[in-house]
Design an enzyme around this catalytic site. Structure first.
Site, PDB file in Angstrom:
ATOM      1  CB  CYS A   2      -0.929   0.104   1.207  1.00  0.00           C
ATOM      2  SG  CYS A   2      -1.995  -1.304   1.423  1.00  0.00           S
ATOM      3  NE  ARG A  27       4.528   1.675  -0.423  1.00  0.00           N
ATOM      4  CZ  ARG A  27       5.591   1.168   0.173  1.00  0.00           C
ATOM      5  NH1 ARG A  27       6.769   1.295  -0.382  1.00  0.00           N
ATOM      6  NH2 ARG A  27       5.478   0.542   1.316  1.00  0.00           N
ATOM      7  CD1 TRP A  75      -0.811  -5.856  -3.918  1.00  0.00           C
ATOM      8  CD2 TRP A  75      -0.696  -6.705  -1.850  1.00  0.00           C
ATOM      9  NE1 TRP A  75      -0.490  -7.191  -4.018  1.00  0.00           N
ATOM     10  CE2 TRP A  75      -0.408  -7.736  -2.778  1.00  0.00           C
ATOM     11  CE3 TRP A  75      -0.686  -7.011  -0.489  1.00  0.00           C
ATOM     12  CZ2 TRP A  75      -0.114  -9.034  -2.386  1.00  0.00           C
ATOM     13  CZ3 TRP A  75      -0.393  -8.312  -0.098  1.00  0.00           C
ATOM     14  CH2 TRP A  75      -0.104  -9.308  -1.049  1.00  0.00           C
ATOM     15  CG  ASN A 101       2.152   0.307   3.955  1.00  0.00           C
ATOM     16  OD1 ASN A 101       3.278   0.712   3.794  1.00  0.00           O
ATOM     17  ND2 ASN A 101       1.823  -0.925   3.681  1.00  0.00           N
ATOM     18  N   GLY A 102       0.081  -1.773   6.131  1.00  0.00           N
ATOM     19  CA  GLY A 102       0.598  -2.777   7.062  1.00  0.00           C
ATOM     20  C   GLY A 102      -0.509  -3.732   7.481  1.00  0.00           C
ATOM     21  CD  GLU A 488      14.731 -11.966 -12.686  1.00  0.00           C
ATOM     22  OE1 GLU A 488      14.360 -12.645 -11.727  1.00  0.00           O
ATOM     23  OE2 GLU A 488      14.329 -10.803 -12.896  1.00  0.00           O
ATOM     24  CE  LYS A 492      11.146  -9.525 -14.013  1.00  0.00           C
ATOM     25  NZ  LYS A 492      11.994  -9.678 -12.897  1.00  0.00           N
ATOM     26  CD  GLU A 495       7.875 -10.624 -11.527  1.00  0.00           C
ATOM     27  OE1 GLU A 495       7.961 -10.283 -10.356  1.00  0.00           O
ATOM     28  OE2 GLU A 495       8.744 -10.321 -12.376  1.00  0.00           O
ATOM     29  CG  HIS A 511      16.598 -35.902 -14.180  1.00  0.00           C
ATOM     30  ND1 HIS A 511      16.864 -37.250 -14.226  1.00  0.00           N
ATOM     31  CD2 HIS A 511      17.800 -35.275 -14.319  1.00  0.00           C
ATOM     32  CE1 HIS A 511      18.172 -37.431 -14.361  1.00  0.00           C
ATOM     33  NE2 HIS A 511      18.755 -36.240 -14.432  1.00  0.00           N
ATOM     34  CE  LYS A 610      10.416  -1.911  -8.317  1.00  0.00           C
ATOM     35  NZ  LYS A 610      10.662  -3.206  -8.979  1.00  0.00           N
TER      36      LYS A 610
HETATM   37  C1  G6P Z   1       8.192  -8.321  -5.032  1.00  0.00           C
HETATM   38  C2  G6P Z   1       8.509  -7.670  -6.373  1.00  0.00           C
HETATM   39  C3  G6P Z   1       9.701  -8.368  -7.009  1.00  0.00           C
HETATM   40  C4  G6P Z   1      10.892  -8.363  -6.074  1.00  0.00           C
HETATM   41  C5  G6P Z   1      10.537  -8.973  -4.714  1.00  0.00           C
HETATM   42  C6  G6P Z   1      11.645  -8.750  -3.697  1.00  0.00           C
HETATM   43  O1  G6P Z   1       7.702  -9.598  -5.233  1.00  0.00           O
HETATM   44  O2  G6P Z   1       7.387  -7.728  -7.220  1.00  0.00           O
HETATM   45  O3  G6P Z   1      10.048  -7.711  -8.216  1.00  0.00           O
HETATM   46  O4  G6P Z   1      11.951  -9.082  -6.641  1.00  0.00           O
HETATM   47  O5  G6P Z   1       9.352  -8.360  -4.196  1.00  0.00           O
HETATM   48  O6  G6P Z   1      11.747  -7.366  -3.459  1.00  0.00           O
HETATM   49  P1  G6P Z   1      13.013  -6.626  -2.922  1.00  0.00           P
HETATM   50  O7  G6P Z   1      12.606  -5.181  -2.894  1.00  0.00           O
HETATM   51  O8  G6P Z   1      13.298  -7.176  -1.556  1.00  0.00           O
HETATM   52  O9  G6P Z   1      14.126  -6.883  -3.869  1.00  0.00           O
END
Ligand code: G6P
Length: 615
Positions: A2, A27, A75, A101-102, A488, A492, A495, A511, A610
């Protein structure tokens, strides 16, 4: 997660808060709301959906004049994202209004007590419980808002960044934090409140970052008063001068932040090693490492904790550290690590990696490691973030603000910092020769230009994306340093395009995942000439003979794979250990273009945020 924003001063508050909410949408973006005080009344409007939906709703519902306002972009944690659960929330009397937020973990018993005392609740949120608890304290104890907030927060278990004001005392906003970030921007006769500094950077560079368990009364025309929530002691707030500028947080002509951030990588990597790596002199300087060099050199083990993309950077670092320094490395998901009673000793060095520096699980893992006596080093992007303050020492990645939810430049700059650390330790320990050390430094110097060159594959990757945009599954394969890159790449794609994708070590394919391969299945293979090349070529043959489609990321001039793959994407020649900094780039572009072609919201993918400040 949030995002919270507030304003009190001499301007119209709503435009400031609205613009701020747009900047904080990374956020969370499932609902949004504002409360504006116009000198007489509180005007509140909120809705499910994005800040743009709020903007439309506000036009229909309320007038927006007033020089005090608070706003929220959500969120969801407690209660589904709908209009009623959106913030701000009123107290029962309608006098108090709050954004939060929390998570208030003990909200259920608190709610029950309040219900027993006659309080009614409209929403399913923990936040509405908190604002009524504050109201209840205020009435029963006959205290002012600030005191009531303090007493109430001492009864609360959980995490919060809150801003609350009282209709009957409209010259102040009370804010507090525990576990979720909160920063106060200090302008000329005006104050800004936000989850990070981006909402107010065009108005002021001066800011106070509240520490955990601190609260502040932000009063029109007065100095900000900061106190400890627990014992009421006054704190002398440190006013920091921020280095951020507006351009860094705008799209700068790109369609999406993600694309802008992909393209910023040559500059971001350069900024990350600038001043730290003096390749001509054969020197790597990093204050956080230099000041604690004995801890690193004597470490019996390096433990890396992180989440998401940062965890993938940690996996790359595992290969790099073990190869260069011969120190054993373990990489852990922070969320698993903290709950499994891990063995940690004073001889361990723990490296916590986090773009935002606010990820709740990583933060908790750090606290656990510290409590066991380990030395904890942070690799963060956001300056002044909770993790950068909680760790014993650290190094910033200097990537600049990353706003697209899917992490890109944070990943490559994390790898850059971690590689520099590993090289420094290897040099000190003598685990690599002087000429190898110099070789790595001069090749590292060339990386930004090589990333730039790799970005020239943009149009080609776009064309490949148009061919596979409708696939329902993708497989990503890599070996060695490029196995984490495969993970990764798959992350991506998942996501932002919502296509199911799996990353696998190429040799493990036989496997299990090989059973999935048919003529519909695109397989992205990272096949640089350096890392177990022949083995990867065999893996490609295995896929081809089962009619899978191969998109191969290869080194410039590769002719062998060109003959067997359906498509190849070239990266410039580099040392094997540094290939992840290049191979990652086309995979970022592939996921970006596929998502755009599928009309997905690239910068704000569904259900994600994020910065994950909940556990
Ligand atoms: C969320 C974001 C990711 C990020 C992860 C860890 O899931 O969507 O993109 O890699 O958090 O975040 P940080 O800020 O700790 O790297």
């Amino acid at each position: 997660m949030c995002g919270i924003v507030g304003y009190i001063g001499h301007r119209e508050a709503y435009p400031v808060v609205l613009k701020g909410l747009k900047r904080l949408e990374y956020r969370g973006y499932d609902s949004a709301g504002v409360a504006i005080y116009d000198g007489k009344n509180i005007k509140l409007s909120k809705t499910k959906g994005k800040v743009a939906d709020l903007e439309t709703r506000v036009k229909d519902e309320i007038t927006v004049d007033g020089s005090l306002a608070i706003g929220h972009t959500r969120w969801a944690t407690h209660g589904e994202p709908n209009d009623v659960n959106s913030h701000p929330h009123y107290s029962n009397s309608g006098d108090l209004v709050i954004i939060h937020n929390g998570i208030i973990e003990n909200y259920e018993p608190l709610k029950q007590e309040l219900i027993n005392r006659g309080y009614k609740f409209q929403s399913d949120t923990d936040t509405e419980v908190l604002v009524n608890l504050i109201e209840d304290v205020k009435k029963n104890e006959n205290v002012k808002l600030g005191k009531a907030v303090q007493i109430a927060l001492n009864q609360v278990v959980g995490a919060y960044a809150i801003a609350v004001f009282d209709k009957n005392k409209p010259d102040e906003i009370v804010v507090a934090r525990l576990g979720s970030p909160l920063v106060i921007g200090i302008g000329d006769e005006e104050f800004f409140i936000a989850s990070d500094a981006t909402p107010f950077i065009e108005y002021t560079n001066n800011a106070i970052y509240l520490e955990d368990e601190e609260m502040a009364i932000v009063r029109r025309g007065k100095k900000v008063k900061v106190r400890k929530i627990k014992d009421d002691s006054l704190v002398d707030p440190y006013v920091q001068e921020l280095q951020l500028n507006l351009e860094q947080i705008e799209k700068g002509g790109y369609d999406h932040f993600m694309l802008k951030e992909i393209y910023e990588q040559p500059r971001a990597i350069l900024d990350t090693f600038r001043g730290r790596m003096l390749s001509n002199d054969g020197i790597i300087r990093m204050a956080g490492v230099d000041d604690n060099i004995e801890k690193f050199l004597n470490a019996q083990r390096i433990l890396i904790v992180a989440c998401g993309t940062s965890w993938h950077a940690g996996l790359v670092a595992e290969y790099v550290f073990e190869n260069l320094t011969r120190t054993p490395v373990e990489v852990e998901y922070a969320s698993e690590f903290r709950y499994r009673n891990p063995v940690i000793t004073e001889k361990d060095v723990v490296i916590a990696i986090s773009q935002s520096g606010e990820t709740a699980d990583t933060l908790a893992a750090i606290k656990l490691a510290k409590s066991k006596g380990a030395f904890v080093f942070g690799v963060c992007n956001v300056v002044g973030s909770s993790i950068s303050r909680e760790t014993n020492a650290g190094a910033y990645t200097h990537a600049g603000p990353e706003i697209g939810v899917a992490s890109t430049k944070a990943f490559t700059t994390q790898i850059t910092v971690l590689t520099l650390i590993a090289l420094k330790l290897a040099q000190k320990k003598g685990t690599i020769s002087t000429s190898e050390f110099h070789g790595y430094l001069s090749e590292m110097d060339a990386i930004p230009a090589k990333v730039e060159k790799t970005l020239e594959s943009d149009e080609h990757v776009k064309a490949i994306s148009s061919i596979y945009k409708d696939a329902t599954n993708f497989l990503y394969l890599g070996r060695g340093y490029n196995f984490p890159v495969a993970l990764e790449g798959a992350l991506k794609l998942k996501e932002i395009s919502y296509i199911h994708a799996e990353g696998y070590p190429a040799a493990e394919m036989k496997h299990g995942p090989i059973a999935l391969i048919d003529e519909q299945m695109p397989v992205v293979v990272i096949a640089t000439r350096k890392g177990h090349y022949e083995k990867v070529v065999s893996n490609i043959q295995e896929i081809k003979s089962r009619k899978g489609k191969i998109i191969a990321v290869v080194m410039q001039g590769d002719t062998t794979i060109r003959k067997i793959a359906d498509y190849v994407i070239e990266i410039p020649e580099t040392l094997e250990l540094l290939t992840p900094l290049l191979t990652t780039i086309p995979l970022q572009l592939l996921s970006y273009y596929i998502a755009v072609m599928r009309n997905c919201n690239v910068d704000q993918p569904r259900n994600l945020a994020k910065s994950v400040t909940v556990e």
